[in-house]
Structures are given as structure tokens and as C-alpha cells.
Design an enzyme around this catalytic site. Structure first.
Site, PDB file in Angstrom:
ATOM      1  N   SER A 556       0.838  -1.198   0.000  1.00  0.00           N
ATOM      2  CA  SER A 556       0.000   0.000   0.000  1.00  0.00           C
ATOM      3  C   SER A 556       0.868   1.241   0.000  1.00  0.00           C
ATOM      4  CB  SER A 556      -0.909   0.012   1.234  1.00  0.00           C
ATOM      5  OG  SER A 556      -1.553   1.249   1.390  1.00  0.00           O
ATOM      6  N   TYR A 569      -2.813  -0.378  10.402  1.00  0.00           N
ATOM      7  CA  TYR A 569      -2.791  -0.732   8.983  1.00  0.00           C
ATOM      8  C   TYR A 569      -1.464  -0.330   8.344  1.00  0.00           C
ATOM      9  CZ  TYR A 569      -4.230  -0.828   4.044  1.00  0.00           C
ATOM     10  OH  TYR A 569      -4.320  -1.074   2.697  1.00  0.00           O
TER      11      TYR A 569
END
Length: 679
Positions: A556, A569
Site C-alpha cells: 500500500s 494498517y
């Protein structure tokens, strides 16, 4: 019904039953008059299954359409068996209109036999008679004068002349047994032709059942391993065997442990019979001249079995090269590859290999046909396939080489097996679609098995068997046992794994003070731990195969960009990003490339965004949830929304071959986020 409709109905009825003929084996024809649009007069035509088609699924487009008068006129210009191959190109001058499918080598048989309807089939029972040492006597004993023996002759124009002469000399016969090959039947109507074909096949079946020896393969030497132990051993052996079978060209594998295979390999006579090879041309063109047979008992230690397989593979390649040298002429095509297509392991089963899953599966099915043929022949007599030199003449026939040249160019990922975690939705599903479209076999691993099965069914919707393209595996990537089982399923489905996509993930948007220990553990378990487990278990397979491979992490932008309310995250994604570097350094010596992709703002189709992450991020940024994708697009340099298909395209770019010397790379797929530029 028209002649073509009757022909297709008969083909489907015969081809749908494996007792009658094997997949893509045999052919059927019909003759009738039709109007010639050029002259306006009636002309006699023949419709016959074209080269490479399958009777069970035949359509009108798969028929070759020929002018019968022109095919029969070729008799006057036939130059003899030494120039047999020229006759196939001559069929091009006999086509009616555009001619439909390419005529097969058996076209002459159908055209020259004086009957409106002709079937040529490869039933196991018929080939058992055809390969028995006393086949002529057996044919007479079983059928009397109704069916006539035809000595072995390579398929072609002369065989058509031979059968036509036999039909003329035996007006009461309904068909013939072709030595070493199969059966042919004919009839005045399509229905009579089908009845005659089935009469020959079922009569042979009954005779073998009633008169054959009960144990034609000899006594049992080793019982098969129990199912669980058998499949565990198969999964341990397959990656190594697949790597060996891919020495010349990457192959997909198929595992078969049906009762017929296990019984054959448990019996005393299987080494002798396997060494004789198959006989029917359709069989050995797919199984090669003979299989590789492991000569160890089922309970041999794993390392001993693997070492012996490597020795036998080296010997197989030497023997195959010697076989080629014994029979090759200056005009022969180059040797195509010396690796086995069939590997037999007593107590475990059969591994078959091909350029794709269907080819590998069909090769295995053909060897099961061969086992049935050997059983029938040995039950009544002695199995005696056609001579080795004849096998070579067909395997390296110019006509077979021409058929191979007509095949479409392989897709970029042909022969590759991909495992995609989180494959049931979003980026995972889009990636699976792209990889399958580019020729890969795909294993969709997802905690939501139903979602993965839905995508797998979609990917295989146009295939002869959907499982030849994609299969689903239910797996929670946080579980070591479930990951191991999913990898085992991939190996048993396709022979191994070549391309791994670590995509499974989730996200909970919380501030530091709101992030609980459970929040932290859940995200690290799924992404950091899950990716580690999947990479570790698939790396074992990749290393055993010895043919390199790819591991791709869907990380990501948040792996390198610090944003608000994202500590768990972002940290988990950073862990994944560094796994890429660590594994690239560790696995490069095995030819395994490890790369990462850093997407951002993939809203549409995203399971993460649909599960609450989207609403949370929209609240953080003060926009409506349905406009979140547009918001993300406007903050990028390219002002474009990022879709799952864009991430899938990056996976393809990394793995399709153009970046073959690239490893340890992270590719941003974010439409340009300057703050996340890699430094």
C-alpha cells in the site's frame, strides 16, 4: 433432420461416452447431396469431423466439407505410401466453398468407404482386440464375418483404400478392427451407423468380461497408500516431478489416483507393460512413447523416492534422445522435448503433464485408456502394441508437425500456476481475472469460499472443464494449517505454483488512542503474518520445482506514507513492504523474484472499503462516501481514479517476462501521490 444435424447428433451420442472414444479421438462423417451455388446443380458432399475436434462437443463449424467426386478422383493421382503426406494438402483442392475445418488424416477413410455414414472410433475394448498378439483370430472368434480385421497401417490415404476394399469384399460386414489402432463402422443411415459402432464396442466389452482372465496384470505386490497418506505423498512429490518434467518447457501437472491407475500400479506386470508403451496413435501422441515409472515400493522414504526420480528422469531423457536418433531421418522435425508426459508412482498414482491443464488432464485420461486397453489385451491374449518405429513415424510425422504449427501462439502466462490470496473480491478477483486471461491457471484462496468459487466459475465458464482454468480454496491466511492445506490443494490441482500474489488484507481506521490490541493483532495477523505464511509455504514448492517463480505483495501507499488514524494498517503494510526486500535477497539464488505493488485509493470493487473502511476514511477527509474515489483521484498528480484492474495490470507487468531481471521493486499504483514517492 438434415445430414449435418444427424451427423452432429450421432457424434454427440458416441463422443459423450468415454467407453466409445477418447477426448478429441475418432471421427464421424455423412454424405449427402446439396446445391452448388456456382452451377445450380446438385453435388455430392461429405461432412467429416475436422482435425483436432472432439466428437462429444462437435459443432457444424468443426466439420470439414468436401466435394466427394474430387476426393474420389485423388485415387487416380495417389503417388503411393512413400508420398502419403502429400495427400493431406491435396484435400485442400477438394473443399466445398470455404471448406470449414481443416480435414484430418482420416478423411480418405470416410470418403472412399462406400457407405453414406462412417464412424472411426477409439474404444478401449476395440483397441484391446486391436493390440492383442492374436488380434486377427480374436476378431473372427468374437464377431464372425460381421467385422473384418485390417492389419496395422499408418492412418492416411492408403488405409482409406484398404478399408474401402475390405468393405467391397465383405458386403455383409458392419465394420472392421484396425490393428493397433481402433475400429471403423458404417451404415446406410446415421442411426444404422451408430448402432453398428455400438454393436462392435459392446460386443468386444462383453467378450472380454466373459472370457478374459480375472487378474491380467498379475498378483498384487504393493497395496496403494491410504487416501490421506497417498495425497500427502503426491503433494510432496509433485513439485519436484513437475520441475523435472519442465526441463525443456514449463508444464502444468495433473494428478490421477483413480482405482484403475492404483490397481495397475499395484500389480506385478505393470513395469513390463508400461515399458511397452501405448499403441493407438491418439494415445502415444499425448502420452509419449512410454511413461516414466518409479521402481520403488509405496512406503519408500521420501528422500529416497525423490533421488530415484531424479535418476530415472536423467535416464528417461537419454533413452528418449536415443529413440529419436534410432529413427530420425534427415527430413524429420527436430526433437521436441525429452521429458516424460506421464510419471507413474506405485501406491500414489499418476502425474501427467502438458502445456496447459487441459492438455495435462487429457494426457492422463489417455493413459487410463491405455491401461484399460492393456487389461483387455492381457485378459484375452498378450498385449502387443505397434512397433516403436511406427510410433516414431507418427510422433514425428510432417502432418503432426503441421498440426502443431497451426496452434495459436501461447499466451504470456501459459504454463504458469498462480495462487492469489483474497481472490474472491476486489483487487484479488481483478488480478485473478487478468492472470487467467493471460493464460495462467489460478487458485483463488479466500476466507469466503463461496466468493472465491463464484470467481473461479466465472474464469472457467468458457473452458471444456472450468477446473482446468481456476479452482477455489477456502483459507484463513492467519492459520498455518489452512495455508499449508491451500498450497497442497494448488499442487494437487495444477502440479505446483509459479506465481504468488499476497493480496489478502483488511483495514480498521482508528486513531492511536482508539486502536486496541485486538485491532493491532488482527491487521498484523492477516497482512504481516498471513503474507509470511503464504510466502514461506509457497517458497517450499517454488524451490522444490527448481524453475524459478514470482512472489508479489499487494502492499500500500501507506507502507511509505504517514497518514492520520492509520497506525495498525500502515505498520502492517510497512511490514509487508520490508518482507519484499528480505525475501528478494533470500530467494534470488533460486530464481525466485519478489516484488511489491503499492496501490492507493482503490475504492470501487474493494472489499476493504465496502466493509467500513470507506465510510471511515470519508469521514476523516470530510467527503461523502460515494464520492471517496473521486476525492482520491483529485489529490493525485494524474487526477485519475485507481481501479482494481490497474493493480492487476501491474502484477501482470511484473510477472509476464519483460521484467525478468527485476526483483525487490515496489511499484506505486496510485495515479501519482508525491508524498508516497519512493526515496
Amino acid at each position: 433432420m438434415t445430414a449435418v444435424e444427424e451427423l452432429l447428433a450421432r457424434a454427440h451420442a458416441l463422443g459423450s461416452d468415454p467407453r466409445n472414444t477418447n477426448f478429441a479421438g475418432g471421427n464421424a462423417s455423412a454424405k449427402a447431396t446439396a446445391n452448388d451455388p456456382v452451377t445450380g446443380h446438385d453435388v455430392e458432399l461429405m461432412w467429416v469431423k475436422g482435425s483436432g475436434g472432439d466428437l462429444g462437443t462437435l459443432t457444424a463449424a468443426g466439420l470439414a466439407v468436401l466435394r466427394l467426386d474430387r476426393v474420389k478422383a485423388l485415387v487416380d493421382v495417389y503417388p503411393g505410401v512413400d508420398r502419403e503426406d502429400e495427400m493431406v494438402t491435396a484435400f485442400d483442392y477438394c473443399l466445398h466453398g470455404k471448406g470449414g475445418a481443416a480435414p484430418s488424416i482420416d478423411t480418405a477413410m470416410h470418403a472412399l468407404v462406400d457407405a453414406p455414414h462412417v464412424d472411426h472410433l477409439h474404444p478401449d475394448s476395440g483397441i484391446a482386440i486391436a493390440t492383442a498378439a492374436d488380434g486377427p483370430a480374436l476378431t473372427e472368434r468374437i464377431f464372425g464375418a460381421r467385422v473384418v480385421w485390417v492389419p496395422w497401417r499408418r492412418p492416411g490415404f492408403q488405409l482409406g483404400l484398404d478399408i474401402a476394399a475390405i468393405k467391397a469384399a465383405h458386403p455383409d460386414a458392419i465394420g472392421c478392427v484396425l490393428g493397433g489402432h481402433g475400429v471403423t463402422a458404417w451404415g446406410e443411415s446415421s442411426q444404422e451407423c451408430e448402432r453398428n459402432s455400438l454393436d462392435i464396442i459392446r460386443t468386444a466389452e462383453r467378450y472380454i468380461a466373459e472370457h478374459g482372465r480375472p487378474d491380467p496384470f498379475g498378483p498384487v505386490l504393493h497395496e496403494p497408500l491410504p487416501q490421506e497418506a497417498r495425497r500427502r505423498r503426491a503433494a510432496e512429490l509433485l513439485p519436484v516431478v513437475r520441475g523435472l518434467a519442465s526441463t525443456d518447457a514449463r508444464q502444468v501437472g495433473h494428478y490421477t489416483d483413480t482405482p484403475e491407475v492404483l490397481d495397475f500400479l499395484s500389480r506385478a506386470e505393470h513395469p513390463r507393460l508400461a515399458a511397452l508403451g501405448t499403441s493407438c496413435p491418439d494415445h502415444f501422441l499425448r502420452t509419449k512413447v512410454a511413461p516414466l515409472v518409479l521402481d520403488l515400493p509405496p512406503d519408500a522414504p521420501l528422500e529416497e523416492a525423490l533421488a530415484r526420480l531424479r535418476e530415472l528422469h536423467a535416464r528417461y531423457r537419454e533413452d528418449y534422445a536415443a529413440y529419436y536418433q534410432r529413427h530420425a531421418t534427415p527430413d524429420s522435425p527436430p526433437m521436441r522435448g525429452a521429458d516424460p508426459a506421464i510419471v507413474l508412482v506405485p501406491g500414489v498414482g499418476m502425474f501427467s503433464f502438458g502445456k496447459d491443464k487441459q492438455t495435462a488432464r487429457v494426457a492422463g485420461e489417455f493413459y487410463v485408456n491405455a491401461i484399460n486397453v492393456m487389461r483387455g489385451a492381457e485378459a484375452l491374449s498378450t498385449y502387443q502394441p505397434i512397433p516403436e518405429a511406427e510410433k516414431f513415424r507418427i510422433e514425428y510425422w510432417d502432418l503432426e508437425e503441421a498440426k502443431l504449427r497451426r496452434l495459436p501462439k501461447p499466451k504470456p502466462l501459459a504454463g504458469r500456476v498462480a495462487l492469489v490470496t483474497g481472490g474472491g473480491s476486489g483487487i484479488g478477483a481483478a488480478t485473478a481475472r487478468r492472470l487467467a486471461a493471460e493464460g495462467a491457471c489460478v487458485v483463488l484462496a479466500d476466507r469466503d469460499l463461496a466468493a472465491a468459487e463464484k470467481v473461479a466459475a466465472e474464469l472457467g465458464a468458457t473452458a471444456h472443464r472450468p477446473q482446468d482454468v481456476a479452482v477455489a480454496a477456502g483459507v484463513d491466511v492467519t492459520s498455518e494449517e489452512q495455508v499449508q492445506e491451500a498450497v497442497r490443494q494448488a499442487v494437487l490441482a495444477f502440479g505446483g505454483v509459479d506465481l504468488v500474489v499476497n493480496n489478502a488484507g483488511l483495514s480498521l481506521s482508528r486513531s492511536l488512542l482508539e486502536t486496541t490490541l485486538d485491532d493491532w493483532d488482527l491487521q498484523h495477523d492477516v497482512m504481516a503474518r498471513g503474507s509470511f505464511l503464504v510466502s514461506r509455504e509457497t517458497a517450499r514448492v517454488l524451490i522444490d520445482q527448481g524453475i524459478g517463480g514470482d512472489i508479489v505483495y499487494i502492499s500500500s501507499k501507506n507502507a511509505v506514507f504517514a497518514g492520520p488514524n492509520n497506525v495498525a494498517y500502515g505498520a502492517a503494510k510497512a511490514d509487508q513492504a520490508h518482507q519484499v526486500r528480505l525475501l528478494a535477497a533470500e530467494l534470488g539464488g533460486h530464481g525466485i523474484r519478489v516484488n511489491g505493488i503499492n496501490p492507493d485509493g482503490v475504492v470501487r470493487g474493494s472489499g476493504i472499503f465496502a466493509s467500513g473502511w470507506g465510510a471511515n476514511r470519508a469521514a476523516v477527509y470530510g467527503v461523502e462516501e460515494e464520492k471517496l474515489g473521486e476525492f482520491y483521484a483529485q489529490r493525485t498528480l494524474l487526477k485519475q481514479e485507481v481501479l482494481p484492474e490497474h493493480v492487476a495490470a501491474a502484477v501482470f507487468a511484473l510477472t509476464a517476462g519483460d521484467l525478468r531481471v527485476t526483483t525487490g521493486l515496489h511499484i506505486p499504483v496510485d495515479a501519482g501521490v508525491a508524498a508516497a514517492f519512493l526515496r
